[in-house]
Design a protein around this motif. Structure first.
Motif, PDB file in Angstrom:
ATOM      1  N   ALA A  69       0.830  -1.205   0.000  1.00  0.00           N
ATOM      2  CA  ALA A  69       0.000   0.000   0.000  1.00  0.00           C
ATOM      3  C   ALA A  69       0.865   1.256   0.000  1.00  0.00           C
ATOM      4  O   ALA A  69       0.594   2.216  -0.742  1.00  0.00           O
ATOM      5  N   THR A  70       1.908   1.267   0.809  1.00  0.00           N
ATOM      6  CA  THR A  70       2.786   2.435   0.873  1.00  0.00           C
ATOM      7  C   THR A  70       3.486   2.671  -0.457  1.00  0.00           C
ATOM      8  O   THR A  70       3.624   3.822  -0.909  1.00  0.00           O
ATOM      9  N   ALA A  71       3.918   1.598  -1.093  1.00  0.00           N
ATOM     10  CA  ALA A  71       4.547   1.731  -2.408  1.00  0.00           C
ATOM     11  C   ALA A  71       3.569   2.316  -3.419  1.00  0.00           C
ATOM     12  O   ALA A  71       3.937   3.175  -4.247  1.00  0.00           O
ATOM     13  N   PHE A  72       2.302   1.887  -3.360  1.00  0.00           N
ATOM     14  CA  PHE A  72       1.270   2.456  -4.226  1.00  0.00           C
ATOM     15  C   PHE A  72       1.126   3.960  -3.989  1.00  0.00           C
ATOM     16  O   PHE A  72       1.052   4.753  -4.935  1.00  0.00           O
ATOM     17  N   TYR A  73       1.095   4.364  -2.711  1.00  0.00           N
ATOM     18  CA  TYR A  73       0.967   5.792  -2.399  1.00  0.00           C
ATOM     19  C   TYR A  73       2.163   6.580  -2.927  1.00  0.00           C
ATOM     20  O   TYR A  73       2.014   7.694  -3.442  1.00  0.00           O
ATOM     21  N   PHE A 133     -10.450  -0.900  -3.265  1.00  0.00           N
ATOM     22  CA  PHE A 133     -10.640  -1.151  -1.834  1.00  0.00           C
ATOM     23  C   PHE A 133      -9.451  -0.663  -1.015  1.00  0.00           C
ATOM     24  O   PHE A 133      -9.580  -0.433   0.190  1.00  0.00           O
ATOM     25  N   THR A 134      -8.325  -0.483  -1.648  1.00  0.00           N
ATOM     26  CA  THR A 134      -7.158   0.087  -0.958  1.00  0.00           C
ATOM     27  C   THR A 134      -7.511   1.410  -0.297  1.00  0.00           C
ATOM     28  O   THR A 134      -6.920   1.783   0.716  1.00  0.00           O
ATOM     29  N   SER A 135      -8.482   2.120  -0.866  1.00  0.00           N
ATOM     30  CA  SER A 135      -8.883   3.416  -0.318  1.00  0.00           C
ATOM     31  C   SER A 135      -9.473   3.295   1.080  1.00  0.00           C
ATOM     32  O   SER A 135      -9.524   4.281   1.822  1.00  0.00           O
ATOM     33  N   TYR A 136      -9.942   2.116   1.470  1.00  0.00           N
ATOM     34  CA  TYR A 136     -10.621   1.935   2.752  1.00  0.00           C
ATOM     35  C   TYR A 136      -9.748   1.256   3.806  1.00  0.00           C
ATOM     36  O   TYR A 136     -10.262   0.854   4.852  1.00  0.00           O
ATOM     37  N   LEU A 137      -8.464   1.120   3.537  1.00  0.00           N
ATOM     38  CA  LEU A 137      -7.634   0.325   4.429  1.00  0.00           C
ATOM     39  C   LEU A 137      -7.474   0.923   5.825  1.00  0.00           C
ATOM     40  O   LEU A 137      -7.110   0.221   6.757  1.00  0.00           O
ATOM     41  N   GLN A 139      -1.549  -0.564 -10.279  1.00  0.00           N
ATOM     42  CA  GLN A 139      -2.694  -1.437 -10.049  1.00  0.00           C
ATOM     43  C   GLN A 139      -2.296  -2.713  -9.306  1.00  0.00           C
ATOM     44  O   GLN A 139      -3.032  -3.183  -8.434  1.00  0.00           O
ATOM     45  N   LEU A 140      -1.155  -3.278  -9.624  1.00  0.00           N
ATOM     46  CA  LEU A 140      -0.702  -4.478  -8.927  1.00  0.00           C
ATOM     47  C   LEU A 140      -0.449  -4.182  -7.454  1.00  0.00           C
ATOM     48  O   LEU A 140      -0.873  -4.944  -6.568  1.00  0.00           O
ATOM     49  N   LEU A 141       0.224  -3.077  -7.160  1.00  0.00           N
ATOM     50  CA  LEU A 141       0.508  -2.709  -5.779  1.00  0.00           C
ATOM     51  C   LEU A 141      -0.783  -2.508  -4.996  1.00  0.00           C
ATOM     52  O   LEU A 141      -0.916  -2.973  -3.851  1.00  0.00           O
ATOM     53  N   ALA A 142      -1.747  -1.826  -5.611  1.00  0.00           N
ATOM     54  CA  ALA A 142      -3.017  -1.553  -4.930  1.00  0.00           C
ATOM     55  C   ALA A 142      -3.785  -2.840  -4.660  1.00  0.00           C
ATOM     56  O   ALA A 142      -4.333  -3.033  -3.564  1.00  0.00           O
ATOM     57  N   GLU A 143      -3.857  -3.726  -5.648  1.00  0.00           N
ATOM     58  CA  GLU A 143      -4.643  -4.943  -5.476  1.00  0.00           C
ATOM     59  C   GLU A 143      -4.016  -5.914  -4.483  1.00  0.00           C
ATOM     60  O   GLU A 143      -4.733  -6.564  -3.708  1.00  0.00           O
ATOM     61  N   VAL A 144      -2.708  -6.042  -4.486  1.00  0.00           N
ATOM     62  CA  VAL A 144      -2.065  -6.938  -3.514  1.00  0.00           C
ATOM     63  C   VAL A 144      -2.282  -6.403  -2.095  1.00  0.00           C
ATOM     64  O   VAL A 144      -2.559  -7.174  -1.161  1.00  0.00           O
ATOM     65  N   ALA A 145      -2.191  -5.084  -1.939  1.00  0.00           N
ATOM     66  CA  ALA A 145      -2.480  -4.485  -0.627  1.00  0.00           C
ATOM     67  C   ALA A 145      -3.911  -4.791  -0.208  1.00  0.00           C
ATOM     68  O   ALA A 145      -4.175  -5.166   0.944  1.00  0.00           O
ATOM     69  N   SER A 146      -4.859  -4.653  -1.132  1.00  0.00           N
ATOM     70  CA  SER A 146      -6.257  -4.969  -0.826  1.00  0.00           C
ATOM     71  C   SER A 146      -6.421  -6.445  -0.484  1.00  0.00           C
ATOM     72  O   SER A 146      -7.139  -6.799   0.466  1.00  0.00           O
ATOM     73  N   ALA A 156       1.301   8.079   2.385  1.00  0.00           N
ATOM     74  CA  ALA A 156       2.604   7.424   2.459  1.00  0.00           C
ATOM     75  C   ALA A 156       3.231   7.578   3.840  1.00  0.00           C
ATOM     76  O   ALA A 156       3.766   6.621   4.414  1.00  0.00           O
ATOM     77  N   ASN A 157       3.153   8.780   4.392  1.00  0.00           N
ATOM     78  CA  ASN A 157       3.747   9.036   5.697  1.00  0.00           C
ATOM     79  C   ASN A 157       3.070   8.193   6.785  1.00  0.00           C
ATOM     80  O   ASN A 157       3.733   7.505   7.569  1.00  0.00           O
TER      81      ASN A 157
END
Length: 474
Positions: free
Chosen positions: A129-133, A238-242, A383-390, A328-329
Motif C-alpha cells: 500500500a505504501t509503495a502504491f501511495y 478497496f485500498t482506499s478503505y484500508l 494497479q498491482l501494488l493496490a490490489e495486492v495491498a487490498s 505514504a507518511n
C-alpha cells in the motif's frame, strides 16, 4: 475494561492517532492504564484522516476508465464491506483495547498460526500500500513540475520511480527522527486536504447537476453497469478503505468506547464513502471513459482543469500531493508498528522491536518497513501494488469477523465488550464472506502474489514461530 487478556502488548506510539492528534512517545505496557481523553469528534478525525488519501486522487481515472459512472457503485461496494467489518472490529476493540488492532484480535481469537500469517501479511500488505501511495506521489509531483513549466525529458517513468524512492527515503527518515515530527506534518496535511476537497466537490456537484456549464468534452465510450466489472473495480479501489480498522488501535483512549467507538468507525466509513462516491461521480460527469483512460492516474488534474481552468488543475495537483504524502507518511508509520508488534510477541526476532535511544522510535522496524517499500515503489506498478495491498487486508478483515465468531463461541472469562454487534453471528458471517468474496474479482496476477505472501508467512510460522505461545489466546 480491566480484565481483558494479558499478553505481549504491542507497545509504542499509536500507529494512526499520530496522523491527526499528538500522542506521547512513551512505551505503553500491559499494566499501564490509558487515559480516556478521545471523544467522538477526535475519533472521527482519526478515522477520516486515515482513509482520505491517495485513493481519492489516483483511482477516479483508473476506475472511471473501466466502467464509467458505474465506478460510483464500485466505491459504494467497498464502503459496504468496510461497514460490515467495522461492526465486528468495534466489538473486539472494546473488549481488547490494545494497540495492534486486527493482528491482536486474530492472534488472540484464532491462535498463533493465524496471528503469524495476519501479522506478517499486515506488514507486507502495508508495504504494498505504501509503495502504491509513493508511486501516486511521484506521478502528481511529475504533473506539478509540468504545470510550472519544468521540462520532464524523455523518461518520465524513470523520473516517477526516482521521485517515489526519494520520498520513501525521506518519510522513513522523518519517522525515525520522532513520531511528533511526522504527526505535525500529518495534522497540517489532513486539515488542508479536507478543506480543499469539500470546496472542489461543491463546485463539481454544481456542474454535474447542470447549474454550471463546464463544456464537458465528448466521448464515445459507454458506462458499464455490469456486476463483474463493477466488482473488479471495487476490488481494485478497496485500498482506499484500508485505514478504517486502525481506529480500533485507540480504543483504550476513547471516552465511553461502547458508544463512541462504533459510532466513530461507522461514521468514518460513511463520510469517506460519500466523499469517494461524489468524487467519482464528478469525475465521470466531466469526462467520459475514453477521456479518463487517456488521462490515467492523474485524471483528476484534468477534471480540475475542465471545471476551473489552470487554477482548478493546480488545486488538484496540490491536493494530490498532500493526499499521497499523507497516505505514504501514515502508512510507513503503521507498517513499522505492525513489525514492532509481531516482534514484541516473538513472532519475529526481538531485535526488530529495538527502540532508538535518541529518538524513542523503533528504528529497526522502520528500516524493515522503508526498505521493501522503496524497492516496490521503483516498479511503478500502480494497479498491482493496490490490489495486492487490498488482497492482504481483505484476508485480515475476513479473519477479524471469524475471530469474533470464535471468541463468542468459546466465551472466555475475560471477554466483556462494551459494545456487541446486534443480530448474533449474521453480520460477522456476512462480513467474512464479503471480504473473502471480493478477492475473487481481482486480477489473477494480484491473487497469485497475495497467495505467495500467505504461503511465505505460513512457512515462517513453521520455521520460526510454531512454538510461540501467545498469552490470552484461545
Amino acid at each position: 475494561m480491566s480484565n481483558e487478556p494479558s499478553g505481549s502488548n504491542i507497545e509504542g506510539d499509536r500507529p494512526v492517532a499520530e496522523s491527526v492528534v499528538e500522542t506521547a512517545e512513551a512505551t505503553i505496557t500491559d499494566d499501564a492504564e490509558l487515559e480516556r481523553t478521545l471523544g467522538l469528534t477526535g475519533g472521527l478525525a482519526i478515522g477520516i484522516g486515515t482513509m482520505i488519501g491517495a485513493g481519492i486522487f489516483v483511482f477516479p481515472g483508473l476506475a472511471g476508465a473501466r466502467v464509467g459512472t458505474a465506478a460510483t457503485a464500485s466505491f459504494a461496494v467497498g464502503g459496504v464491506i468496510a461497514l460490515l467489518v467495522a461492526l465486528p472490529t468495534s466489538e473486539l476493540a472494546t473488549a481488547m483495547p490494545k494497540s495492534g488492532g486486527g493482528y491482536y484480535f486474530i492472534s488472540r481469537g484464532l491462535g498463533t498460526l493465524a496471528g503469524t500469517i495476519v501479522g506478517l501479511s499486515l506488514w507486507l500488505g502495508l508495504v504494498f500500500a505504501t509503495a502504491f501511495y509513493l508511486v501516486g506521489l511521484g506521478l502528481y509531483a511529475l504533473d506539478a513540475l509540468a504545470e510550472i513549466g519544468i521540462a520532464i525529458g524523455a523518461s518520465p517513468g524513470l523520473l516517477v520511480s526516482v521521485l517515489a524512492v526519494l520520498f520513501g527515503i525521506g518519510f522513513t527518515v522523518l519517522n525515525v527522527t520522532g513520531t511528533k515530527n511526522a504527526a505535525k506534518l500529518q495534522n497540517g496535511i489532513v486539515a488542508l486536504l479536507l478543506s480543499m476537497l469539500v470546496a472542489f466537490l461543491a463546485f463539481g456537484m454544481l456542474e454535474a447537476l447542470g447549474f454550471i456549464d463546464a463544456d464537458t468534452p465528448p466521448g464515445e465510450a459507454a458506462n458499464v453497469w455490469e456486476v463483474v466489472p463493477i466488482m473488479s473495480v471495487a476490488a481494485l479501489v478497496f485500498t482506499s478503505y484500508l485505514g478504517f480498522a486502525q481506529v480500533a488501535t485507540v480504543a483504550g483512549e476513547m471516552k465511553n468506547p461502547g458508544r463512541n467507538l462504533p459510532l466513530t468507525m461507522i461514521g468514518s466509513v460513511l463520510i469517506v464513502t460519500a466523499m469517494y462516491v461524489l468524487t467519482i461521480f464528478v469525475a465521470t460527469s466531466v469526462f467520459t471513459q475514453d477521456a479518463l483512460a487517456a488521462a490515467g492516474e492523474t485524471a483528476m488534474v484534468e477534471v480540475g482543469r475542465q471545471l476551473l481552468g489552470p487554477a482548478g488543475a493546480l488545486v488538484i495537483i496540490v491536493g494530490g500531493l498532500l493526499a499521497t504524502m499523507s497516505s505514504a507518511n501514515a502508512s510507513i508509520l503503521s507498517t513499522s508498528r505492525a513489525i514492532y508488534g509481531v516482534s514484541k510477541d516473538a513472532l519475529l526476532p526481538r531485535r526488530a522491536s529495538r527502540i532508538n535511544l535518541r529518538y524513542g522510535t523503533p528504528h529497526v522496524a522502520l528500516g524493515m518497513a522503508g526498505g521493501p517499500v522503496i524497492v516496490l515503489a521503483a516498479t511503478r506498478q500502480v494497479q498491482l501494488l493496490a490490489e495486492v495491498a487490498s488482497f492482504l487486508h481483505l484476508i485480515m478483515y475476513g479473519l477479524i469477523c471469524v475471530a469474533l465468531i470464535a471468541i463468542r463461541r468459546d466465551q472466555p472469562e475475560w471477554y466483556d465488550p462494551d459494545f456487541r454487534v446486534p443480530g448474533g453471528p449474521v453480520i460477522p458471517v456476512i462480513g467474512a464472506l464479503a471480504s473473502f468474496g471480493l478477492i475473487a474479482f481481482m486480477n489473477p496476477v494480484s491473487i497469485g502474489v497475495g497467495v505467495a505472501v500467505i504461503v511465505l508467512t505460513a512457512g515462517w510460522y513453521f520455521y520460526y514461530a510454531r512454538n510461540v505461545k501467545l498469552k490470552g489466546a484461545l
